[in-house]
Write a protein that holds these residues in place. Structure first.
Motif, PDB file in Angstrom:
ATOM      1  N   ALA A  59       0.832  -1.201   0.000  1.00 28.37           N
ATOM      2  CA  ALA A  59       0.000   0.000   0.000  1.00 28.37           C
ATOM      3  C   ALA A  59       0.870   1.257   0.000  1.00 28.37           C
ATOM      4  O   ALA A  59       0.605   2.217  -0.738  1.00 28.37           O
ATOM      5  CB  ALA A  59      -0.925  -0.006   1.215  1.00 28.37           C
ATOM      6  N   ARG A  60       1.902   1.243   0.818  1.00 25.82           N
ATOM      7  CA  ARG A  60       2.809   2.382   0.872  1.00 25.82           C
ATOM      8  C   ARG A  60       3.562   2.545  -0.444  1.00 25.82           C
ATOM      9  O   ARG A  60       3.729   3.658  -0.945  1.00 25.82           O
ATOM     10  CB  ARG A  60       3.806   2.201   2.022  1.00 25.82           C
ATOM     11  CG  ARG A  60       4.916   3.233   2.075  1.00 25.82           C
ATOM     12  CD  ARG A  60       4.386   4.630   2.268  1.00 25.82           C
ATOM     13  NE  ARG A  60       5.463   5.587   2.484  1.00 25.82           N
ATOM     14  CZ  ARG A  60       5.312   6.896   2.582  1.00 25.82           C
ATOM     15  NH1 ARG A  60       4.104   7.417   2.488  1.00 25.82           N
ATOM     16  NH2 ARG A  60       6.335   7.685   2.782  1.00 25.82           N
ATOM     17  N   MET A  61       4.029   1.439  -1.014  1.00 25.94           N
ATOM     18  CA  MET A  61       4.742   1.502  -2.290  1.00 25.94           C
ATOM     19  C   MET A  61       3.841   2.079  -3.376  1.00 25.94           C
ATOM     20  O   MET A  61       4.263   2.930  -4.175  1.00 25.94           O
ATOM     21  CB  MET A  61       5.229   0.103  -2.673  1.00 25.94           C
ATOM     22  CG  MET A  61       6.321  -0.430  -1.762  1.00 25.94           C
ATOM     23  SD  MET A  61       6.563  -2.226  -1.920  1.00 25.94           S
ATOM     24  CE  MET A  61       7.295  -2.313  -3.544  1.00 25.94           C
ATOM     25  N   MET A  62       2.607   1.617  -3.406  1.00 24.27           N
ATOM     26  CA  MET A  62       1.647   2.109  -4.392  1.00 24.27           C
ATOM     27  C   MET A  62       1.440   3.617  -4.236  1.00 24.27           C
ATOM     28  O   MET A  62       1.490   4.379  -5.212  1.00 24.27           O
ATOM     29  CB  MET A  62       0.312   1.381  -4.201  1.00 24.27           C
ATOM     30  CG  MET A  62      -0.804   1.847  -5.096  1.00 24.27           C
ATOM     31  SD  MET A  62      -0.535   1.384  -6.804  1.00 24.27           S
ATOM     32  CE  MET A  62      -2.013   2.092  -7.543  1.00 24.27           C
ATOM     33  N   ALA A  63       1.218   4.061  -3.010  1.00 29.62           N
ATOM     34  CA  ALA A  63       0.983   5.484  -2.766  1.00 29.62           C
ATOM     35  C   ALA A  63       2.213   6.310  -3.107  1.00 29.62           C
ATOM     36  O   ALA A  63       2.104   7.405  -3.668  1.00 29.62           O
ATOM     37  CB  ALA A  63       0.572   5.692  -1.314  1.00 29.62           C
ATOM     38  N   HIS A  64       3.389   5.786  -2.769  1.00 31.54           N
ATOM     39  CA  HIS A  64       4.603   6.567  -2.959  1.00 31.54           C
ATOM     40  C   HIS A  64       4.865   6.856  -4.434  1.00 31.54           C
ATOM     41  O   HIS A  64       5.400   7.919  -4.775  1.00 31.54           O
ATOM     42  CB  HIS A  64       5.798   5.843  -2.338  1.00 31.54           C
ATOM     43  CG  HIS A  64       6.940   6.749  -2.024  1.00 31.54           C
ATOM     44  ND1 HIS A  64       6.924   7.620  -0.952  1.00 31.54           N
ATOM     45  CD2 HIS A  64       8.124   6.963  -2.648  1.00 31.54           C
ATOM     46  CE1 HIS A  64       8.052   8.301  -0.925  1.00 31.54           C
ATOM     47  NE2 HIS A  64       8.789   7.921  -1.953  1.00 31.54           N
TER      48      HIS A  64
END
Length: 390
Positions: free
Chosen positions: A219-224
């Motif tokens: 989720a963090r990778m996607m948002a970043h």
């Protein structure tokens, strides 16, 4: 009342009266964690509220207690900086639904159990209402200014819409008056990554002594990726590769590298994911992204975005960045036109930058100059002494 003497101070208050959320649930007591910087004037008229973005927190200008890294806006908030703590009393609040002290899924409910997935849905308006209760508790009737980027900018806009008489100046940066369908879609992919993790356990992962690390990291990778521009990624990583010595966020190698190498951008994203898992709660991530998705200032006014600001005396400065595709300049222009229609004093600045949405967190000289100029002008108008021209 706690008042900082010029250095950073962290606080947590518990308000017994609680808060009735928009969904109808009564949260009581209401816990609010915040950091304060600078000195409150005797007239209590020098308060700047800094509102943080989705994965931010109250540690805006001091070493983070979990990561050990500098505060997320330490280049902007501090003595002699654009938000000058030698002149202003600066407050940053961990949002309602967060995971670093304010009431949220990691908080205990009356039964003594964690809220977890039972924590009620919150809105940006709820976050702002909680902040207003904190200011009431501190005896602060009016903000000199409210400033924030991304989700923080949404809070700034909601502050003026909900409490126009309490905000002298407003600076929403890299934000929008509503969340777009594309942004909602990105958030849903992130939420599905979390809920699809084998360690999710229906959101009660803490009972197993684990966290859904793989899903939360993805989720963090996607948002970043959405926080950066294509040009920024190309300049920083290009197609360069490195030896595949980096583990995935959950600790296992991916096993799909070619000739024992991975792209540097892959390594970077894995690092972002693994570091995020150590400081953020998965249920809080779900709660806050939902609040973002439902934000729409015109929803209660039949789509009229100017309506919430009619009769408002708040002075606005809206800032966008040319390469921000998450909250593009077109949305800032839409907001500026609505404020103009409402007769509000508003200035709009689009800053040339190739750094994407995250430009508001980075070293951008034009952003600093714009912030200093607006804050100095608003301070002069408000009759506050001092001038920050460095």
């Amino acid at each position: 009342m706690p008042v900082s003497n010029g250095s950073a101070t962290s606080f947590k208050v518990s308000l017994d009266e609680g808060l009735i959320l928009e969904c109808g649930t009564h949260i009581a007591p209401l816990d609010i964690a915040y950091c304060a910087y600078g000195t409150l004037s005797s007239a209590r008229d020098n308060v700047i509220l800094v509102c943080h973005a989705l994965t931010g927190d109250q540690y805006v200008a001091e070493t983070h207690p979990v990561t050990g890294k500098p505060g997320w806006w330490s280049r902007t908030v501090g003595p002699g900086k654009a938000i000058d703590t030698d002149r202003f009393y600066v407050i940053c609040v961990n949002v309602l639904g967060g995971c670093l002290g304010s009431s949220g899924p990691k908080s205990l409910r009356e039964s003594g159990e964690l809220w977890g997935t039972d924590f009620p849905p919150v809105t940006i308006r709820d976050m702002v209402s909680a902040q207003s209760k904190l200011l009431d508790h501190l005896g602060i009737g009016r903000l000199f200014a409210a400033i924030g980027g991304s989700m923080g900018g949404m809070q700034v806009l909601q502050w003026v819409a909900s409490f126009p008489e309490r905000v002298g100046a407003a600076m929403p940066i890299a934000t929008a008056p509503f969340h777009s369908a594309q942004n909602i879609a990105f958030n849903e992919v992130s939420r599905q990554a979390i809920c699809g993790d084998p360690d999710w356990h229906g959101g009660r992962y803490w009972e197993k002594g684990i966290v859904p690390a793989k899903g939360l990291a993805v989720a963090r990778m996607m948002a970043h990726i959405t926080y950066l521009s294509e040009e920024a990624l190309t300049q920083k990583f290009g197609r360069r590769t490195r030896r595949d010595t980096v583990s995935s966020p959950a600790g296992a190698t991916t096993g799909n590298s070619l000739f024992g190498e991975i792209f540097e951008v892959e390594s970077y994203l894995r690092h972002q994911g693994s570091s995020f898992v150590r400081r953020f709660d998965a249920n809080s991530y779900l709660t806050i992204t939902r609040a973002l998705d439902y934000f729409d200032l015109s929803a209660d006014y039949d789509g009229d975005l100017s309506a919430p600001f009619r009769g408002c005396s708040t002075r606005f400065c809206i800032i966008s960045f040319t390469s921000d595709w998450l909250f593009p300049t077109s949305q800032s222009r839409l907001l500026a036109r609505a404020l103009n229609k409402a007769g509000v004093n508003v200035s709009f600045v689009e800053i040339e930058s190739d750094r994407g949405h995250d430009a508001f967190l980075l070293d951008e000289p034009d952003l600093e100059r714009t912030m200093r100029g607006f804050i100095n002008g608003a301070a002069e108008q408000a009759g506050l002494g001092g001038h920050n021209a460095s």
